[in-house]
Design a protein around this motif. Structure first.
Motif, short mmCIF file in Angstrom:
data_model
loop_
_atom_site.label_atom_id
_atom_site.label_comp_id
_atom_site.label_asym_id
_atom_site.label_seq_id
_atom_site.Cartn_x
_atom_site.Cartn_y
_atom_site.Cartn_z
N GLY A 312 -4.20 12.18 -7.47
CA GLY A 312 -3.68 10.86 -6.53
C GLY A 312 -4.07 9.78 -7.20
N GLY A 313 -5.11 9.41 -8.03
CA GLY A 313 -5.18 8.31 -8.87
C GLY A 313 -4.05 7.92 -9.66
N ILE A 314 -3.74 9.10 -10.31
CA ILE A 314 -2.63 9.02 -11.51
C ILE A 314 -1.15 8.64 -10.83
N ILE A 315 -1.08 9.57 -9.85
CA ILE A 315 0.34 9.45 -9.30
C ILE A 315 0.38 8.16 -8.71
N GLY A 316 -0.59 7.61 -8.01
CA GLY A 316 -0.74 6.28 -7.10
C GLY A 316 -0.39 5.39 -7.82
N LEU A 317 -0.23 5.18 -9.18
CA LEU A 317 -0.02 4.04 -10.23
C LEU A 317 1.43 3.51 -10.02
N TRP A 318 2.45 4.71 -9.69
CA TRP A 318 3.85 4.20 -9.62
C TRP A 318 4.10 3.54 -8.51
N PRO A 319 3.50 3.88 -7.18
CA PRO A 319 3.83 2.88 -6.19
C PRO A 319 3.23 1.66 -6.10
N VAL A 320 1.99 1.52 -6.77
CA VAL A 320 1.44 0.33 -6.77
C VAL A 320 2.31 -0.87 -7.48
N GLN A 321 3.04 -0.30 -8.61
CA GLN A 321 3.76 -1.06 -9.40
C GLN A 321 5.16 -1.31 -8.64
N ARG A 322 5.82 -0.20 -7.89
CA ARG A 322 7.13 -0.41 -7.71
C ARG A 322 7.21 -0.61 -6.15
N ARG A 326 1.86 -5.33 -0.38
CA ARG A 326 1.66 -5.42 0.96
C ARG A 326 2.18 -3.96 1.78
N PRO A 327 3.31 -3.34 1.38
CA PRO A 327 3.77 -2.01 1.88
C PRO A 327 2.94 -0.82 1.54
N PHE A 328 2.45 -1.21 0.46
CA PHE A 328 1.46 0.07 -0.28
C PHE A 328 0.17 0.02 0.46
N THR A 329 -0.41 -1.02 0.70
CA THR A 329 -1.66 -1.11 1.27
C THR A 329 -1.52 -0.57 2.93
N ILE A 330 -0.60 -1.18 3.32
CA ILE A 330 -0.21 -1.01 4.92
C ILE A 330 -0.21 0.54 5.15
N TRP A 331 0.70 1.35 4.23
CA TRP A 331 1.07 2.68 4.55
C TRP A 331 -0.12 3.59 3.97
N THR A 332 -0.84 3.33 2.93
CA THR A 332 -1.99 4.01 2.50
C THR A 332 -2.98 3.98 3.61
N PHE A 333 -3.39 2.87 4.31
CA PHE A 333 -4.40 2.74 5.15
C PHE A 333 -4.01 3.68 6.40
N ALA A 334 -2.77 3.58 6.81
CA ALA A 334 -2.41 4.35 8.07
C ALA A 334 -2.55 5.82 7.71
N ILE A 335 -1.94 6.27 6.67
CA ILE A 335 -2.06 7.76 6.48
C ILE A 335 -3.72 8.28 6.52
N LEU A 336 -4.43 7.53 5.61
CA LEU A 336 -6.10 7.74 5.51
C LEU A 336 -6.40 7.61 6.95
#
Length: 452
Positions: A312-322, A326-336
Protein backbone atom coordinates in the motif's frame (compact mmCIF):
# COMPACT_ATOMS: atom_id res chain seq x y z
CA UNK A 1 2.39 34.87 9.70
CA UNK A 2 2.15 38.03 7.68
CA UNK A 3 -0.11 38.04 4.67
CA UNK A 4 2.86 38.59 2.39
CA UNK A 5 4.53 35.43 3.65
CA UNK A 6 1.42 33.37 3.20
CA UNK A 7 0.40 34.65 -0.21
CA UNK A 8 1.20 32.54 -3.27
CA UNK A 9 2.98 34.56 -5.91
CA UNK A 10 4.00 34.13 -9.48
CA UNK A 11 7.70 33.67 -10.14
CA UNK A 12 9.72 36.35 -11.79
CA UNK A 13 10.05 35.94 -15.49
CA UNK A 14 12.51 33.26 -16.40
CA UNK A 15 13.44 31.57 -19.59
CA UNK A 16 12.70 27.86 -20.14
CA UNK A 17 16.29 26.83 -19.62
CA UNK A 18 16.26 28.37 -16.13
CA UNK A 19 13.10 26.45 -15.27
CA UNK A 20 14.61 23.21 -16.57
CA UNK A 21 17.73 23.85 -14.52
CA UNK A 22 15.71 24.35 -11.33
CA UNK A 23 13.80 21.14 -11.97
CA UNK A 24 16.91 19.00 -12.53
CA UNK A 25 17.38 16.03 -10.19
CA UNK A 26 21.02 15.82 -9.09
CA UNK A 27 23.13 13.29 -7.21
CA UNK A 28 23.00 15.66 -4.24
CA UNK A 29 19.19 15.51 -4.22
CA UNK A 30 19.44 11.73 -4.11
CA UNK A 31 21.88 11.87 -1.20
CA UNK A 32 19.64 14.14 0.88
CA UNK A 33 16.67 11.96 0.02
CA UNK A 34 18.55 8.79 0.98
CA UNK A 35 19.59 10.11 4.39
CA UNK A 36 16.06 11.31 5.11
CA UNK A 37 14.80 7.90 3.94
CA UNK A 38 17.17 6.31 6.44
CA UNK A 39 15.74 8.44 9.22
CA UNK A 40 12.20 7.32 8.44
CA UNK A 41 13.35 3.69 8.24
CA UNK A 42 14.90 4.08 11.70
CA UNK A 43 11.70 5.59 13.05
CA UNK A 44 9.53 2.81 11.64
CA UNK A 45 11.92 0.18 12.97
CA UNK A 46 12.09 1.75 16.43
CA UNK A 47 8.31 2.01 16.74
CA UNK A 48 7.72 -1.44 15.26
CA UNK A 49 10.24 -3.31 17.35
CA UNK A 50 8.72 -2.33 20.69
CA UNK A 51 5.41 -3.87 19.64
CA UNK A 52 7.27 -7.02 18.59
CA UNK A 53 9.05 -7.49 21.93
CA UNK A 54 6.41 -6.19 24.37
CA UNK A 55 4.72 -9.60 24.80
CA UNK A 56 8.02 -11.10 26.03
CA UNK A 57 9.04 -8.07 28.08
CA UNK A 58 5.61 -8.10 29.67
CA UNK A 59 6.52 -11.47 31.19
CA UNK A 60 10.24 -11.03 31.91
CA UNK A 61 9.84 -7.51 33.36
CA UNK A 62 6.50 -8.33 35.01
CA UNK A 63 4.90 -5.35 33.29
CA UNK A 64 1.51 -4.10 34.36
CA UNK A 65 -0.97 -2.89 31.76
CA UNK A 66 0.07 0.67 32.64
CA UNK A 67 3.74 -0.03 31.93
CA UNK A 68 2.92 -1.80 28.68
CA UNK A 69 0.95 1.23 27.57
CA UNK A 70 3.73 3.61 28.63
CA UNK A 71 6.44 1.62 26.83
CA UNK A 72 4.29 1.34 23.71
CA UNK A 73 3.76 5.11 23.74
CA UNK A 74 7.22 6.13 25.01
CA UNK A 75 8.86 6.98 21.68
CA UNK A 76 5.69 8.78 20.59
CA UNK A 77 5.82 10.95 23.71
CA UNK A 78 9.45 11.78 22.93
CA UNK A 79 8.49 12.54 19.32
CA UNK A 80 6.02 15.12 20.58
CA UNK A 81 8.60 17.05 22.60
CA UNK A 82 11.30 16.72 19.94
CA UNK A 83 9.03 17.98 17.16
CA UNK A 84 7.53 20.85 19.13
CA UNK A 85 10.74 22.14 20.72
CA UNK A 86 13.27 21.53 17.97
CA UNK A 87 11.12 22.56 15.00
CA UNK A 88 11.25 26.12 16.31
CA UNK A 89 15.00 25.77 16.93
CA UNK A 90 15.46 24.70 13.29
CA UNK A 91 13.85 27.94 12.12
CA UNK A 92 16.06 29.95 14.47
CA UNK A 93 19.50 28.35 14.02
CA UNK A 94 19.13 26.42 10.76
CA UNK A 95 18.35 22.88 9.66
CA UNK A 96 21.79 21.37 9.19
CA UNK A 97 23.03 21.10 12.80
CA UNK A 98 19.93 19.35 14.06
CA UNK A 99 19.85 17.20 10.92
CA UNK A 100 23.26 15.81 11.87
CA UNK A 101 23.43 15.68 15.67
CA UNK A 102 19.99 14.26 16.40
CA UNK A 103 21.09 10.93 14.91
CA UNK A 104 24.13 10.76 17.18
CA UNK A 105 21.67 10.91 20.08
CA UNK A 106 19.40 8.28 18.51
CA UNK A 107 22.28 5.86 17.84
CA UNK A 108 23.59 6.03 21.43
CA UNK A 109 20.17 5.67 23.05
CA UNK A 110 19.22 2.80 20.72
CA UNK A 111 22.36 0.84 21.58
CA UNK A 112 21.86 1.47 25.31
CA UNK A 113 18.54 -0.40 25.22
CA UNK A 114 20.55 -3.62 25.32
CA UNK A 115 21.32 -2.94 28.99
CA UNK A 116 17.85 -1.64 29.92
CA UNK A 117 16.40 -4.33 32.17
CA UNK A 118 13.93 -2.24 34.13
CA UNK A 119 10.81 -0.63 32.65
CA UNK A 120 11.82 2.83 33.88
CA UNK A 121 15.25 2.77 32.17
CA UNK A 122 13.78 1.41 28.94
CA UNK A 123 11.03 4.03 29.05
CA UNK A 124 13.57 6.86 29.49
CA UNK A 125 15.79 5.60 26.67
CA UNK A 126 12.84 5.35 24.31
CA UNK A 127 11.83 8.88 25.29
CA UNK A 128 15.30 10.01 24.17
CA UNK A 129 15.03 8.05 20.90
CA UNK A 130 11.64 9.61 20.27
CA UNK A 131 12.99 13.07 21.08
CA UNK A 132 15.72 12.69 18.45
CA UNK A 133 13.29 11.28 15.90
CA UNK A 134 10.92 14.15 16.62
CA UNK A 135 13.66 16.58 15.67
CA UNK A 136 14.09 14.73 12.42
CA UNK A 137 10.38 14.80 11.67
CA UNK A 138 10.59 18.59 11.90
CA UNK A 139 13.92 19.01 10.11
CA UNK A 140 14.14 16.12 7.62
CA UNK A 141 11.06 16.82 5.45
CA UNK A 142 11.70 20.55 5.84
CA UNK A 143 15.25 20.32 4.50
CA UNK A 144 14.27 17.88 1.74
CA UNK A 145 11.37 20.08 0.62
CA UNK A 146 13.71 23.08 0.43
CA UNK A 147 16.25 21.19 -1.69
CA UNK A 148 13.95 19.05 -3.86
CA UNK A 149 12.81 20.04 -7.37
CA UNK A 150 9.19 21.19 -7.13
CA UNK A 151 7.92 18.71 -9.75
CA UNK A 152 9.33 15.80 -7.71
CA UNK A 153 8.62 17.13 -4.23
CA UNK A 154 5.46 15.06 -3.80
CA UNK A 155 6.95 11.71 -4.74
CA UNK A 156 10.20 12.31 -2.80
CA UNK A 157 8.43 13.42 0.38
CA UNK A 158 5.79 10.72 0.00
CA UNK A 159 8.49 8.09 -0.32
CA UNK A 160 9.63 8.89 3.22
CA UNK A 161 6.59 7.09 4.59
CA UNK A 162 7.33 4.06 2.40
CA UNK A 163 10.71 3.73 4.07
CA UNK A 164 9.05 4.18 7.45
CA UNK A 165 6.78 1.28 6.49
CA UNK A 166 9.75 -0.84 5.39
CA UNK A 167 11.37 -0.35 8.80
CA UNK A 168 8.12 -1.05 10.61
CA UNK A 169 7.35 -4.19 8.58
CA UNK A 170 10.89 -5.52 9.01
CA UNK A 171 10.58 -5.08 12.79
CA UNK A 172 7.25 -6.94 12.77
CA UNK A 173 8.59 -9.80 10.65
CA UNK A 174 11.63 -10.19 12.90
CA UNK A 175 9.37 -10.18 15.93
CA UNK A 176 7.11 -12.81 14.35
CA UNK A 177 9.68 -15.29 13.08
CA UNK A 178 12.62 -14.95 15.49
CA UNK A 179 12.20 -16.94 18.72
CA UNK A 180 12.18 -14.08 21.21
CA UNK A 181 13.69 -14.58 24.64
CA UNK A 182 14.51 -11.77 27.03
CA UNK A 183 18.06 -11.60 25.64
CA UNK A 184 16.85 -11.66 22.03
CA UNK A 185 14.36 -8.89 22.83
CA UNK A 186 17.16 -6.61 24.03
CA UNK A 187 19.30 -7.43 20.99
CA UNK A 188 16.39 -6.48 18.74
CA UNK A 189 15.84 -3.21 20.60
CA UNK A 190 19.54 -2.34 20.36
CA UNK A 191 19.73 -3.25 16.66
CA UNK A 192 18.08 0.09 15.89
CA UNK A 193 21.50 1.66 16.44
CA UNK A 194 22.78 0.18 13.14
CA UNK A 195 20.59 2.16 10.69
CA UNK A 196 20.97 5.22 12.92
CA UNK A 197 24.78 5.06 12.63
CA UNK A 198 24.57 4.68 8.86
CA UNK A 199 22.31 7.73 8.59
CA UNK A 200 24.70 9.71 10.81
CA UNK A 201 27.70 8.92 8.60
CA UNK A 202 25.87 9.76 5.36
CA UNK A 203 24.71 13.12 6.71
CA UNK A 204 28.21 14.39 7.38
CA UNK A 205 28.93 17.19 4.90
CA UNK A 206 25.34 18.01 3.89
CA UNK A 207 25.09 21.83 3.84
CA UNK A 208 22.53 24.22 5.23
CA UNK A 209 19.29 24.92 3.39
CA UNK A 210 19.90 27.76 0.90
CA UNK A 211 16.33 28.99 1.38
CA UNK A 212 16.93 29.37 5.12
CA UNK A 213 20.29 31.08 4.56
CA UNK A 214 18.69 33.59 2.21
CA UNK A 215 16.05 34.54 4.79
CA UNK A 216 18.92 35.30 7.20
CA UNK A 217 20.60 37.67 4.78
CA UNK A 218 23.27 35.15 3.74
CA UNK A 219 22.40 35.12 0.05
CA UNK A 220 26.01 34.69 -1.11
CA UNK A 221 26.41 31.46 0.91
CA UNK A 222 23.04 30.24 -0.34
CA UNK A 223 23.93 30.92 -3.97
CA UNK A 224 27.26 29.11 -3.53
CA UNK A 225 25.45 26.00 -2.21
CA UNK A 226 23.14 26.11 -5.24
CA UNK A 227 26.08 26.32 -7.61
CA UNK A 228 28.19 23.69 -5.85
CA UNK A 229 25.59 21.12 -4.83
CA UNK A 230 22.65 21.69 -7.17
CA UNK A 231 24.60 22.54 -10.32
CA UNK A 232 22.81 25.82 -10.95
CA UNK A 233 24.36 28.74 -12.78
CA UNK A 234 25.35 31.87 -10.88
CA UNK A 235 22.48 33.87 -12.40
CA UNK A 236 19.86 31.25 -11.54
CA UNK A 237 21.16 30.75 -8.01
CA UNK A 238 21.25 34.49 -7.28
CA UNK A 239 17.76 34.97 -8.73
CA UNK A 240 16.41 32.17 -6.54
CA UNK A 241 17.98 33.54 -3.38
CA UNK A 242 16.74 37.06 -4.09
CA UNK A 243 13.19 35.69 -4.06
CA UNK A 244 13.77 33.66 -0.90
CA UNK A 245 15.35 36.66 0.82
CA UNK A 246 12.03 38.49 0.57
CA UNK A 247 10.66 36.18 3.27
CA UNK A 248 10.81 37.37 6.91
CA UNK A 249 13.89 35.91 8.70
CA UNK A 250 12.09 34.76 11.84
CA UNK A 251 8.58 33.97 12.94
CA UNK A 252 7.14 32.80 16.25
CA UNK A 253 4.63 30.08 16.96
CA UNK A 254 1.89 32.70 17.19
CA UNK A 255 2.34 33.26 13.44
CA UNK A 256 1.06 29.72 12.84
CA UNK A 257 -2.36 31.01 13.90
CA UNK A 258 -2.25 34.44 12.26
CA UNK A 259 -4.78 35.52 9.67
CA UNK A 260 -4.21 33.69 6.39
CA UNK A 261 -2.35 30.79 8.04
CA UNK A 262 -4.51 29.62 10.93
CA UNK A 263 -6.92 27.50 8.86
CA UNK A 264 -4.01 25.65 7.20
CA UNK A 265 -2.42 25.03 10.59
CA UNK A 266 -5.61 23.70 12.18
CA UNK A 267 -6.30 21.56 9.14
CA UNK A 268 -2.80 20.11 9.42
CA UNK A 269 -3.22 19.35 13.12
CA UNK A 270 -6.56 17.56 12.73
CA UNK A 271 -5.78 15.77 9.45
CA UNK A 272 -2.45 14.42 10.71
CA UNK A 273 -3.75 13.47 14.17
CA UNK A 274 -6.88 11.77 12.85
CA UNK A 275 -4.83 9.64 10.49
CA UNK A 276 -2.08 8.47 12.82
CA UNK A 277 -4.13 7.89 15.99
CA UNK A 278 -5.72 4.62 14.79
CA UNK A 279 -2.62 3.71 12.75
CA UNK A 280 -0.18 3.56 15.66
CA UNK A 281 -2.74 2.13 18.07
CA UNK A 282 -3.71 -0.72 15.76
CA UNK A 283 -0.24 -1.72 14.63
CA UNK A 284 1.40 -1.45 18.03
CA UNK A 285 -1.13 -3.96 19.38
CA UNK A 286 -1.60 -6.03 16.24
CA UNK A 287 -1.02 -9.32 18.09
CA UNK A 288 -3.71 -8.55 20.65
CA UNK A 289 -6.19 -7.54 17.93
CA UNK A 290 -5.58 -10.70 15.94
CA UNK A 291 -6.06 -12.72 19.11
CA UNK A 292 -9.34 -10.92 19.79
CA UNK A 293 -10.51 -11.67 16.24
CA UNK A 294 -9.93 -15.40 16.93
CA UNK A 295 -7.84 -15.87 13.80
CA UNK A 296 -6.53 -19.43 13.75
CA UNK A 297 -3.17 -18.70 12.13
CA UNK A 298 -2.20 -15.31 13.58
CA UNK A 299 1.37 -15.44 12.25
CA UNK A 300 0.20 -15.89 8.67
CA UNK A 301 -2.37 -13.11 9.00
CA UNK A 302 0.22 -10.84 10.59
CA UNK A 303 2.50 -11.45 7.59
CA UNK A 304 -0.37 -10.77 5.15
CA UNK A 305 -1.17 -7.50 6.91
CA UNK A 306 2.46 -6.41 6.90
CA UNK A 307 2.76 -7.16 3.19
CA UNK A 308 -0.44 -5.16 2.57
CA UNK A 309 1.14 -2.33 4.58
CA UNK A 310 4.27 -2.41 2.43
CA UNK A 311 2.46 -2.72 -0.92
CA UNK A 312 0.00 0.00 0.00
CA UNK A 313 2.83 2.40 0.79
CA UNK A 314 4.57 1.76 -2.53
CA UNK A 315 1.47 1.84 -4.70
CA UNK A 316 0.16 4.87 -2.83
CA UNK A 317 3.00 7.04 -4.16
CA UNK A 318 1.32 7.29 -7.56
CA UNK A 319 -1.99 8.90 -6.48
CA UNK A 320 -0.18 11.29 -4.12
CA UNK A 321 1.73 12.63 -7.13
CA UNK A 322 -1.09 12.48 -9.68
CA UNK A 323 -4.39 13.10 -7.87
CA UNK A 324 -3.52 16.19 -5.90
CA UNK A 325 -3.28 16.52 -2.14
CA UNK A 326 -6.91 17.44 -1.42
CA UNK A 327 -8.82 14.66 -3.26
CA UNK A 328 -6.30 12.03 -2.17
CA UNK A 329 -6.73 12.98 1.48
CA UNK A 330 -10.53 13.10 1.37
CA UNK A 331 -10.99 9.79 -0.44
CA UNK A 332 -8.52 7.84 1.67
CA UNK A 333 -10.06 9.13 4.90
CA UNK A 334 -13.50 8.07 3.70
CA UNK A 335 -12.36 4.56 2.69
CA UNK A 336 -10.53 4.06 6.00
CA UNK A 337 -13.57 5.15 8.02
CA UNK A 338 -15.76 2.69 6.09
CA UNK A 339 -13.30 -0.18 6.70
CA UNK A 340 -13.13 0.30 10.47
CA UNK A 341 -16.87 0.93 10.55
CA UNK A 342 -17.39 -2.42 8.81
CA UNK A 343 -15.18 -4.12 11.40
CA UNK A 344 -17.25 -2.54 14.16
CA UNK A 345 -20.53 -3.76 12.65
CA UNK A 346 -19.20 -7.24 11.83
CA UNK A 347 -17.46 -7.77 15.17
CA UNK A 348 -19.40 -10.98 15.85
CA UNK A 349 -18.51 -12.49 12.46
CA UNK A 350 -15.76 -15.02 11.90
CA UNK A 351 -12.14 -13.96 12.06
CA UNK A 352 -11.71 -14.41 8.31
CA UNK A 353 -14.72 -12.19 7.52
CA UNK A 354 -13.25 -9.45 9.69
CA UNK A 355 -9.86 -9.82 8.04
CA UNK A 356 -11.17 -8.57 4.67
CA UNK A 357 -11.90 -4.97 5.78
CA UNK A 358 -8.80 -5.14 8.01
CA UNK A 359 -6.56 -5.95 5.02
CA UNK A 360 -8.21 -3.22 2.90
CA UNK A 361 -7.76 -0.76 5.77
CA UNK A 362 -4.09 -1.70 6.09
CA UNK A 363 -3.44 -1.34 2.35
CA UNK A 364 -5.18 2.05 2.05
CA UNK A 365 -3.77 3.40 5.32
CA UNK A 366 -0.23 2.68 4.15
CA UNK A 367 -0.81 4.67 0.96
CA UNK A 368 -2.67 7.42 2.79
CA UNK A 369 0.22 7.84 5.22
CA UNK A 370 2.44 9.01 2.38
CA UNK A 371 0.64 12.35 2.40
CA UNK A 372 1.71 13.04 6.00
CA UNK A 373 5.24 13.75 4.75
CA UNK A 374 4.05 15.80 1.76
CA UNK A 375 1.32 18.08 3.06
CA UNK A 376 2.96 19.61 6.19
CA UNK A 377 5.99 21.25 4.47
CA UNK A 378 3.68 22.64 1.77
CA UNK A 379 1.37 24.34 4.28
CA UNK A 380 4.03 26.78 5.56
CA UNK A 381 6.50 29.33 4.13
CA UNK A 382 10.25 29.09 4.80
CA UNK A 383 10.20 31.28 7.91
CA UNK A 384 7.57 29.04 9.53
CA UNK A 385 8.28 25.67 7.93
CA UNK A 386 10.39 24.10 10.66
CA UNK A 387 8.05 25.38 13.39
CA UNK A 388 4.95 24.37 11.44
CA UNK A 389 6.11 20.89 10.48
CA UNK A 390 7.38 20.33 14.03
CA UNK A 391 4.09 21.52 15.50
CA UNK A 392 2.02 19.21 13.29
CA UNK A 393 4.26 16.24 14.02
CA UNK A 394 4.23 16.98 17.72
CA UNK A 395 0.48 17.29 18.02
CA UNK A 396 -0.04 14.19 15.89
CA UNK A 397 2.21 12.25 18.27
CA UNK A 398 0.03 13.30 21.18
CA UNK A 399 -2.87 11.70 19.31
CA UNK A 400 -0.72 8.63 18.54
CA UNK A 401 0.31 8.25 22.16
CA UNK A 402 -3.29 8.62 23.34
CA UNK A 403 -4.48 5.97 20.89
CA UNK A 404 -1.64 3.62 21.76
CA UNK A 405 -2.30 4.02 25.48
CA UNK A 406 -6.11 3.74 25.25
CA UNK A 407 -6.55 0.89 22.73
CA UNK A 408 -5.41 -2.02 24.94
CA UNK A 409 -7.73 -0.77 27.69
CA UNK A 410 -10.53 -0.35 25.15
CA UNK A 411 -10.08 -3.88 23.78
CA UNK A 412 -10.20 -5.27 27.30
CA UNK A 413 -13.17 -3.22 28.51
CA UNK A 414 -15.51 -2.80 25.53
CA UNK A 415 -14.22 -5.31 22.96
CA UNK A 416 -12.96 -5.13 19.40
CA UNK A 417 -16.26 -3.96 17.86
CA UNK A 418 -16.66 -0.77 19.89
CA UNK A 419 -12.89 -0.15 19.72
CA UNK A 420 -13.01 -0.19 15.92
CA UNK A 421 -16.11 2.01 16.13
CA UNK A 422 -14.52 4.88 18.01
CA UNK A 423 -11.47 4.77 15.74
CA UNK A 424 -13.79 4.89 12.71
CA UNK A 425 -15.31 8.03 14.23
CA UNK A 426 -11.84 9.60 14.41
CA UNK A 427 -11.35 8.91 10.70
CA UNK A 428 -14.79 10.33 9.91
CA UNK A 429 -13.76 13.54 11.68
CA UNK A 430 -10.68 13.64 9.45
CA UNK A 431 -12.91 13.24 6.38
CA UNK A 432 -15.19 16.11 7.36
CA UNK A 433 -12.34 18.48 8.27
CA UNK A 434 -10.59 17.68 4.98
CA UNK A 435 -13.78 18.42 3.04
CA UNK A 436 -14.05 21.78 4.78
CA UNK A 437 -10.44 22.96 4.98
CA UNK A 438 -8.01 20.88 2.90
CA UNK A 439 -6.11 23.15 0.47
CA UNK A 440 -4.66 21.97 -2.82
CA UNK A 441 -0.90 22.55 -2.59
CA UNK A 442 0.47 20.33 -5.36
CA UNK A 443 0.92 23.16 -7.87
CA UNK A 444 0.98 26.10 -5.47
CA UNK A 445 4.32 27.86 -5.54
CA UNK A 446 4.95 30.32 -2.75
CA UNK A 447 7.60 32.98 -2.93
CA UNK A 448 10.26 30.69 -1.53
CA UNK A 449 9.16 27.57 -3.47
CA UNK A 450 9.04 28.63 -7.08
CA UNK A 451 12.80 28.61 -7.50
CA UNK A 452 13.01 24.87 -6.77
Amino acid sequence: MTSNAARAVSPPSANPSDTTERERLTAFHLRVTATTFGANFSDGYALGIIGAVLPVLGTTMHLSGLWQGLLGASALIGLFFGSILLGRVADAIGRQKLYLYNFALIAVASAAQFWAHTPLILFLLRLVIGFGLGADYAVGPTLLSEFAPQRLRGVLLGSLTVLWTVGYVLANILGTYIPITDNAAHWLLASGALPALLVLVLRIGIPESPSWLATRGRAAEAAEIRRTHLGQTTATAEEAEAAAAEQPPTAGYRELFAHGQATKTWFGVIFYSAQVLPYFAIYTFMAQILSTLHVSDANTQNLVLNLALLLGGIIGLWPVQRMGRRPFTIWTFAILAVCLGAMALLNSASGWALMVPFIVYTFVMAGASNITQVYPPELFPTSLRGSGVGFLNGTSRVASAIGTFVLPVSLDQIGVGWSMGWMAAVLLLGTLVSLAWAPETRNTLTAEDWHH
